[in-house]
Design an enzyme around this catalytic site. Sequence first.
Site, mmCIF file in Angstrom:
data_model
loop_
_atom_site.group_PDB
_atom_site.id
_atom_site.type_symbol
_atom_site.label_atom_id
_atom_site.label_comp_id
_atom_site.label_asym_id
_atom_site.label_seq_id
_atom_site.Cartn_x
_atom_site.Cartn_y
_atom_site.Cartn_z
ATOM 1 C CD GLU A 144 70.794 50.962 -60.246
ATOM 2 O OE1 GLU A 144 70.241 51.849 -60.889
ATOM 3 O OE2 GLU A 144 70.168 49.968 -59.814
ATOM 4 C CE LYS A 203 75.162 51.623 -53.771
ATOM 5 N NZ LYS A 203 74.906 51.077 -55.059
ATOM 6 C CB CYS A 259 80.066 48.803 -54.470
ATOM 7 S SG CYS A 259 79.402 49.474 -55.989
HETATM 8 C C1 UDX Z 1 77.231 45.309 -54.837
HETATM 9 C C2 UDX Z 1 75.827 45.306 -54.215
HETATM 10 O O1 UDX Z 1 75.367 43.953 -54.102
HETATM 11 C C3 UDX Z 1 74.878 46.115 -55.079
HETATM 12 O O2 UDX Z 1 73.604 46.191 -54.474
HETATM 13 C C4 UDX Z 1 75.444 47.517 -55.234
HETATM 14 O O3 UDX Z 1 74.619 48.268 -56.099
HETATM 15 C C5 UDX Z 1 76.844 47.449 -55.811
HETATM 16 O O4 UDX Z 1 77.670 46.636 -54.988
HETATM 17 P P1 UDX Z 1 78.438 44.045 -56.861
HETATM 18 O O5 UDX Z 1 79.673 44.780 -56.447
HETATM 19 O O6 UDX Z 1 78.081 44.023 -58.312
HETATM 20 O O7 UDX Z 1 77.158 44.652 -56.095
HETATM 21 O O8 UDX Z 1 78.602 42.519 -56.405
HETATM 22 P P2 UDX Z 1 78.032 41.583 -55.251
HETATM 23 O O9 UDX Z 1 77.193 40.525 -55.870
HETATM 24 O O10 UDX Z 1 77.428 42.323 -54.137
HETATM 25 O O11 UDX Z 1 79.375 40.866 -54.771
HETATM 26 C C6 UDX Z 1 80.444 41.601 -54.157
HETATM 27 C C7 UDX Z 1 81.594 40.682 -53.815
HETATM 28 O O12 UDX Z 1 81.251 39.842 -52.709
HETATM 29 C C8 UDX Z 1 82.009 39.742 -54.951
HETATM 30 O O13 UDX Z 1 83.408 39.665 -55.007
HETATM 31 C C9 UDX Z 1 81.404 38.439 -54.532
HETATM 32 O O14 UDX Z 1 82.053 37.338 -55.097
HETATM 33 C C10 UDX Z 1 81.552 38.498 -53.018
HETATM 34 N N1 UDX Z 1 80.619 37.613 -52.300
HETATM 35 C C11 UDX Z 1 79.278 37.801 -52.413
HETATM 36 C C12 UDX Z 1 81.118 36.616 -51.508
HETATM 37 O O15 UDX Z 1 82.336 36.431 -51.391
HETATM 38 N N2 UDX Z 1 80.241 35.811 -50.831
HETATM 39 C C13 UDX Z 1 78.893 35.957 -50.917
HETATM 40 O O16 UDX Z 1 78.166 35.190 -50.262
HETATM 41 C C14 UDX Z 1 78.396 36.980 -51.739
#
Ligand code: UDX
Length: 445
Positions: A144, A203, A259
């Site tokens: 996913e 993944k 994740c």
């Molecule tokens: C992630 C992956 O994006 C997704 O494809 C996978 O299925 C699950 O893991 P998610 O954990 O929901 O998704 O959040 P994501 O939007 O990737 O953000 C992860 C973390 O990185 C957050 O704490 C976010 O705030 C941080 N982040 C993200 C940053 O600090 N800077 C950025 O530019 C982007």
Amino acid sequence: MAVIASKCPEITVTVVDINQKRIDAWNDPSLDELPVYEPGLKELVESTRGKNLFFSTDVEKAIDESQMIFISVNTPTKDYGVGEGMAANLKYIEACARTIARVAKDDKIVVEKSTVPVRTAATVKSILEHTGNKVHFQVLSNPEFLAEGTAIDDLLNADRVLIGGEQTPEGQAAIGELTSIYGHWLKPHQILTTNVWSSELSKLAANAFLAQRVSSINAMSELCEATNADVREVARAIGMDSRIGPKFLQASVGFGGSCFQKDILNLVYIARHYGLVEVAEYWEQVIRINNHQRERFARKILTSLFNNVADKKIAFYGWAFKKDTNDTRESSAIYIADFLIRERAEIHVFDPKVSLDQMLSDLNYLNSRPADINAAKLSASNDPYAVAGDSHAIAVMTEWDQFRDLDWPRIHDGMQKPPFIFDGRNLLDRATLQEIGFEYVGIGT
Ligand code: UDX
């Protein structure tokens, strides 16, 4: 599953869980909020529940009746024994496979939806075939890629869906079945098929690359602070290079979520297992920078507040690991609160979607401090003005849009002087806040 139910009315989808309370909550039409907050999910569930989307604790009946089973249990980092703190704990996956094997009376396709280490499908297949009733199983890997807060849109407009299967006629037929489900709303070119191991590894690799970008820009943010460069300008400049691209270049207080850390630890563990020391060390560094960024931010709060936060009130805006979710797993806010409580600060939190109970359980899980000390030092309110009142500083942990629109002059008036803002997301406008009279500290700016 709600998206599949709404896009495929001829398919019956049953979501099963052994937790009765949770299933009751998913079934309860009178509840204002579903157990998971996700924009657009409530509407989808309400339009399909009782028609072709069902929630039940009758696991065996659901297995018996279905042709395809998605395993979507959690695979947390192992917290004991071999691989402690690194490897994925596969006990829930194994338990699922054993239940399916015991109950199934006809051939089924089993889909790994949980993120798993490479070669887990082989384990699942082995359990299914050796403990079962001699029925045939095909195991597919279908990781996913949706991100929380944008999950529905990510699924409806997926960059790609990945399906890994055996390179045999039966394996290809199973891939075809799953492809036809996604084919209800995605075009063939959006559905990528590979062998099982490539799919499983992709993944982990995708999350490692995404997290690496955040750690890379966060490492740059420290250099920017030392040199008077502005990390937002650097991000914009490098993001305009089409080979680099603009996304995931937002410097922050550190990435959180269920994740990134878990999957990289997993990758590192696998690399070590195969004796690939340099590969393991390379990816481990992404996590080291993330931990460093959290610690750096917490130290900055301490040093700015004259090296003393004992008995000072510090307001946190946001506890969730990112906006538009009530998920707090691995949120940097937990680590920073823990650091500041060690310095005897009092933390008062405003998060639009997270309860105080959840915050306290996050803190209690992280540290070995007696729970009553955490409870005495951490409180929460859904009034951002009350949370900021009398505080020496506000630390922005989550980039909730609504924080931008608060009455900042009013907040300023209610705070101790000089009032500090530690903007862990570079969310707010520095010039406006400085004009009001705040001491503004951003990330890499
Ligand atoms: C992630 C992956 O994006 C997704 O494809 C996978 O299925 C699950 O893991 P998610 O954990 O929901 O998704 O959040 P994501 O939007 O990737 O953000 C992860 C973390 O990185 C957050 O704490 C976010 O705030 C941080 N982040 C993200 C940053 O600090 N800077 C950025 O530019 C982007």
